[in-house]
Enzyme design. Structure first.
Site, PDB file in Angstrom:
ATOM      1  N   THR A 112       0.830  -1.180   0.000  1.00 40.89           N
ATOM      2  CA  THR A 112       0.000   0.000   0.000  1.00 40.89           C
ATOM      3  C   THR A 112       0.876   1.245   0.000  1.00 40.89           C
ATOM      4  OG1 THR A 112      -0.002  -0.057   2.415  1.00 40.89           O
ATOM      5  CG2 THR A 112      -1.793  -1.182   1.307  1.00 40.89           C
ATOM      6  N   ASP A 149      -6.466 -11.126  -0.673  1.00 36.79           N
ATOM      7  CA  ASP A 149      -6.944 -10.645   0.625  1.00 36.79           C
ATOM      8  C   ASP A 149      -8.280 -11.261   1.022  1.00 36.79           C
ATOM      9  OD1 ASP A 149      -4.764  -9.179   1.229  1.00 36.79           O
ATOM     10  OD2 ASP A 149      -5.667  -7.212   0.993  1.00 36.79           O
TER      11      ASP A 149
END
Length: 567
Positions: free
Chosen positions: A376, A418
């Site tokens: 991220t 995820d």
């Protein structure tokens, strides 16, 4: 609380540094960039400059969010993106708060067992690499949703500087050179043809992005529909399917971001505002901070044995709850109030002892009644009017699934990892997932992203967040505590050594070269399994602190190329 000097804390923590000269020591005199009016802190100077220029033109924090987000797609392809998604937490100058979920979604053709072989075992790498790992991107929809609701400048004026940056090119930094070299083997494995990032790029070279500039021009001229319904959509879907993926034009056309209520809670005189599910960040941060609040961390000292014990044990319990209860709230009922209940959290810590750790094998999810009815990058912005946004955006792994659409100029995410490929099996970050996060069409993936805004005595005080997979939550936690409990500046708080526990594996991970051997021996003597965190870095924090005189201090993470820019 009793206050002792930061110097004493540093000396306590780093005693014996002469035997370990590579250890990182917090500079007690260091303070970040100070500005009077506005600031942007992001992973690359180019993106921070574009965001700040928008603010100087009279744009607000939301205009700057759009420009910074898109600029990171150019300047920081490692995690910045058009092919991913993210979360935004905002606080307007009048105190209004909220969040936007522009997280990726599973394709309509996704199935619960899509990553399992005939024997029910997870197929290694299928949810990590290539087109089958791609979730439906949300970034472009997200920035247009933000601009439509809160923007003030014309969208063309916001996007044009990003196009100019893509055409002009971005200078390769030392860290970027190292990252690209590390991932060339993966690029070769995933992509059918050679891509621009396989070249032998060196520090100081300039990489130009003409294909990405052309994509941004279409978005500038035709809005979000260019990406989700127009020429870009057709090319993107064709590319994904040619590489074995299942995303369709219908997937793109149906995608919508979602405004959600933030997670809010109090800690001492602070009010913390963070992201709600499908991010696990806000709820885990709330649980951990509420569990540690009764303990006098300031008296124990920064990164002392007792401080790390308290925080690690709270983290252990919060991550156990995370694995069982959390997922996409549009698909599962999440007992948010029960999970943040003070009595519940007090009961979770009753088994804690300073004498020894509580083995993770003895810590399951808590007794909460459920009633039916995760690379991220982060950036922080405060404008001259006091509006604030905290945004974490991602394509999940470094360069996502390593699949690069050469015609459109960007990497695709690997966010499907995820979701729980198989409940009970760990993902690429070692996080376990349960039924709540199982795969289903149009489901958003559980994430650790923790964009956060903190008020102090009712006023805006801090805007922060970080990258770092499963360590995001614990890194944000420590940055807040470093300022609040240990009197650090924003820059010191960002620079300070970090540690992490996530329930399973049952290990206290210490930032490499940041803790003495003597310190490790002491915590291991208590029964903790300790391991150095050896991945590229334990997060890259971007933070802004509002000082008592209302000036702003930026925190630029030494672990990356992060840069604060303001005026």
């Amino acid at each position: 609380m009793k206050r002792i000097s930061l110097l004493a804390l540093v000396l306590l923590l780093f005693i014996g540094c002469r035997q370990a000269p590579k250890l990182y020591v917090v500079d007690e005199t260091k303070r970040g960039l100070i500005t009077d009016s506005a600031m942007v802190v992001s992973a690359r100077e180019e993106a921070s400059k574009i965001g700040t220029a928008i603010l100087k033109k009279g744009g607000n924090a939301f205009d700057a969010m759009v420009g910074t987000e898109l600029a990171l797609a150019v300047a920081f392809p490692y995690a910045g993106n058009l092919g991913g998604g993210g979360f935004m937490v905002y606080r307007k100058a009048d105190g209004e708060i909220g969040t936007l979920d522009f997280r990726e979604k599973a394709p309509l053709a996704a199935t619960r067992d899509m990553y399992l072989d005939e024997e029910g075992n997870v197929i290694p790498g299928l949810s990590w690499f290539g087109a089958m790992a791609v979730g439906v991107p949300g970034t472009v929809a997200g920035v247009f949703e933000v601009h439509e609701r809160f923007g003030t400048l014309p969208i063309e004026d916001i996007i044009q500087p990003v196009i100019d940056l893509a055409n002009k090119g971005v200078v390769v930094t030392k860290r970027q050179q190292e990252r690209l070299m590390n991932y060339i083997p993966d690029f070769r494995k995933v992509n059918k043809d050679s891509i621009m990032f396989m070249a032998n790029w060196k520090e100081g070279d300039t990489i130009k992005y003409p294909a990405l500039a052309a994509t941004l021009e279409r978005i500038r001229d035709n809005g979000r529909d260019a990406f989700y319904k127009g020429e870009i959509a057709k090319k993107l879907v064709s590319f994904i399917q040619e590489n074995g993926g299942i995303i369709t034009e219908e997937d793109l056309e149906k995608y919508e971001p979602k405004w959600r209520d933030p997670i809010t809670f109090e800690y001492d005189d602070l009010r913390v505002i963070s992201m709600s599910p499908p991010s696990s960040g806000g709820i885990c941060l709330a649980q951990i901070m509420k569990m540690i609040e009764p303990f006098d961390l300031h008296e124990y000292g920064h990164n002392s044995i007792k401080t790390i014990q308290v925080i690690a044990e709270a983290e252990r319990r919060a991550y156990a709850d995370r694995s069982y209860f959390l997922g996409d709230p549009d698909f599962v009922d999440i007992p948010l109030n029960a999970l943040m209940d003070n009595e519940y959290l007090e009961s979770r810590m009753k088994s804690f002892s300073f004498d020894k750790p509580t083995p993770s094998s003895e810590v399951s999810y808590g007794n909460v009644e459920v009633i039916e009815s995760n690379e991220t990058t982060h950036y922080a912005i405060i404008d001259s009017n006091g509006n604030a946004v905290s945004v974490t955006t991602t394509i999940n792994g470094a360069y996502g699934g390593k699949l690069f659409c050469d015609e459109l100029g960007f990497f695709l995410n690997n966010e499907m990892d995820d979701l729980s490929a198989k409940p009970g099996e760990p993902n690429m970050f070692g996080l376990l997932g349960a039924e709540a996060n199982s795969i289903a069409p149009e489901k958003r993936m559980l994430s650790s992203m923790t964009p956060t805004i903190v008020e102090k005595n009712g006023k805006l005080w801090m805007v922060l967040g970080t990258r770092g997979g499963s360590t995001i939550i614990t890194s944000v936690l420590q940055a807040i505590l470093n300022v609040h409990e240990f009197d650090m500046t924003m820059q010191q708080a960002v620079d300070a050594p970090r540690f992490h526990h996530q329930w399973l594996p049952d290990i206290v991970q210490l930032e490499e070269n940041a803790f003495t051997k003597s310190f490790k021996r002491k915590i291991m003597a208590l029964g903790y399994d300790v391991k150095d965190y050896t991945l590229p870095s334990m997060g890259n924090m971007a933070g802004i602190l509002v000082l008592p005189d209302d000036t702003l201090e930026g925190g630029e993470d030494r672990r990356g190329d992060d840069t604060a820019v303001g005026f």
